[in-house]
Design a protein around this motif. Structure first.
Motif, PDB file in Angstrom:
ATOM      1  N   PHE A 228      90.019  16.920  38.558  1.00  9.55           N
ATOM      2  CA  PHE A 228      91.220  16.378  39.184  1.00  9.55           C
ATOM      3  C   PHE A 228      90.860  15.757  40.535  1.00  9.55           C
ATOM      4  N   SER A 229      91.548  14.681  40.883  1.00  4.51           N
ATOM      5  CA  SER A 229      91.236  13.930  42.101  1.00  4.51           C
ATOM      6  C   SER A 229      92.164  14.259  43.265  1.00  4.51           C
ATOM      7  N   ASN A 230      93.264  14.908  42.990  1.00  2.00           N
ATOM      8  CA  ASN A 230      94.190  15.314  44.054  1.00  2.00           C
ATOM      9  C   ASN A 230      94.165  16.834  44.135  1.00  2.00           C
TER      10      ASN A 230
ATOM     11  N   ILE B  78      93.735  22.498  53.584  1.00  2.00           N
ATOM     12  CA  ILE B  78      93.699  21.057  53.768  1.00  2.00           C
ATOM     13  C   ILE B  78      93.753  20.402  52.403  1.00  2.00           C
ATOM     14  N   SER B  79      94.435  19.258  52.338  1.00  2.00           N
ATOM     15  CA  SER B  79      94.537  18.545  51.071  1.00  2.00           C
ATOM     16  C   SER B  79      93.806  17.205  51.163  1.00  2.00           C
ATOM     17  N   THR B  80      93.593  16.600  50.005  1.00  2.00           N
ATOM     18  CA  THR B  80      92.969  15.289  49.988  1.00  2.00           C
ATOM     19  C   THR B  80      93.886  14.252  50.615  1.00  2.00           C
ATOM     20  N   GLY B  81      95.170  14.599  50.753  1.00  4.12           N
ATOM     21  CA  GLY B  81      96.081  13.707  51.457  1.00  4.12           C
ATOM     22  C   GLY B  81      95.938  13.778  52.956  1.00  4.12           C
ATOM     23  N   GLY B  82      95.168  14.779  53.435  1.00  2.00           N
ATOM     24  CA  GLY B  82      94.879  14.878  54.865  1.00  2.00           C
ATOM     25  C   GLY B  82      95.677  15.931  55.603  1.00  2.00           C
ATOM     26  N   GLY B  83      96.705  16.487  54.963  1.00  2.30           N
ATOM     27  CA  GLY B  83      97.503  17.486  55.645  1.00  2.30           C
ATOM     28  C   GLY B  83      96.749  18.793  55.827  1.00  2.30           C
ATOM     29  N   THR B  84      96.997  19.449  56.962  1.00  6.04           N
ATOM     30  CA  THR B  84      96.382  20.731  57.240  1.00  6.04           C
ATOM     31  C   THR B  84      97.445  21.740  57.637  1.00  6.04           C
ATOM     32  N   ASN B  85      97.159  22.998  57.427  1.00  8.26           N
ATOM     33  CA  ASN B  85      98.004  24.052  57.965  1.00  8.26           C
ATOM     34  C   ASN B  85      97.158  25.282  58.219  1.00  8.26           C
ATOM     35  N   TYR B  86      97.641  26.084  59.151  1.00  6.48           N
ATOM     36  CA  TYR B  86      96.893  27.238  59.631  1.00  6.48           C
ATOM     37  C   TYR B  86      97.805  28.455  59.750  1.00  6.48           C
ATOM     38  N   ALA B  87      97.188  29.601  59.589  1.00  5.49           N
ATOM     39  CA  ALA B  87      97.887  30.829  59.926  1.00  5.49           C
ATOM     40  C   ALA B  87      98.068  30.884  61.438  1.00  5.49           C
TER      41      ALA B  87
ATOM     42  N   SER C 121      94.514  22.249  42.293  1.00  8.01           N
ATOM     43  CA  SER C 121      94.986  20.896  42.032  1.00  8.01           C
ATOM     44  C   SER C 121      96.395  20.774  42.603  1.00  8.01           C
ATOM     45  N   THR C 122      96.755  19.593  43.053  1.00 15.88           N
ATOM     46  CA  THR C 122      98.075  19.407  43.655  1.00 15.88           C
ATOM     47  C   THR C 122      99.018  18.619  42.749  1.00 15.88           C
ATOM     48  N   ARG C 123      98.554  18.337  41.547  1.00 16.01           N
ATOM     49  CA  ARG C 123      99.409  17.707  40.542  1.00 16.01           C
ATOM     50  C   ARG C 123      99.221  18.439  39.239  1.00 16.01           C
ATOM     51  N   PRO C 124     100.237  18.380  38.350  1.00 18.68           N
ATOM     52  CA  PRO C 124     100.103  19.064  37.055  1.00 18.68           C
ATOM     53  C   PRO C 124      98.964  18.472  36.226  1.00 18.68           C
ATOM     54  N   PRO C 125      98.296  19.265  35.445  1.00 16.28           N
ATOM     55  CA  PRO C 125      98.437  20.723  35.316  1.00 16.28           C
ATOM     56  C   PRO C 125      97.805  21.429  36.512  1.00 16.28           C
TER      57      PRO C 125
END
Length: 118
Positions: free
Chosen positions: A29-31, A51-60, A99-103
């Protein structure tokens, strides 16, 4: 076969730094998103950063301002730069690929030990 190989753990003094890496292979999967979790003895596994391939990040909240997650999409590798380490950061750190898209699929690495002690 999907594989996640973590590296970079070790022993560091309080206030020190470590850089963890996780190289993923064998997926199609690419996403996707890559995350770090940690588990200390006697405690539940907890989310650290993602972090996602879209560039978004989040932290505790416990690591904001001290840890930085980054991704090398060309190498399917995620890094976690950990600065100003505290004894309470000691744990086994696990890498997770989703993966961030189905499946939707999810895979875990084997973990790498981080010890923070003087």
């Amino acid at each position: 076969q999907v594989q996640l190989v973590e590296s970079g753990g070790g022993l560091v003094q309080p206030g020190g730094s470590l850089r963890l890496s996780c190289a993923a292979s064998g997926f199609t999967f690419s996403n996707y998103a890559m995350m770090w979790y940690r588990q200390a003895p006697g405690k539940q596994r907890e989310f650290v950063a993602g972090i996602s391939t879209g560039g978004g990040t989040n932290y505790a909240d416990s690591v904001k301002g001290r840890f930085t997650i980054s991704i090398d999409s060309a190498k399917n590798t995620v890094h976690l730069q950990m600065n100003s380490l505290k004894p309470e950061d000691a744990a086994v750190y696990y890498c997770k690929l989703t993966s961030t898209r189905p499946p939707f699929e999810a895979y875990w690495g084997q973990g790498t030990q981080v010890t923070v002690s003087s």
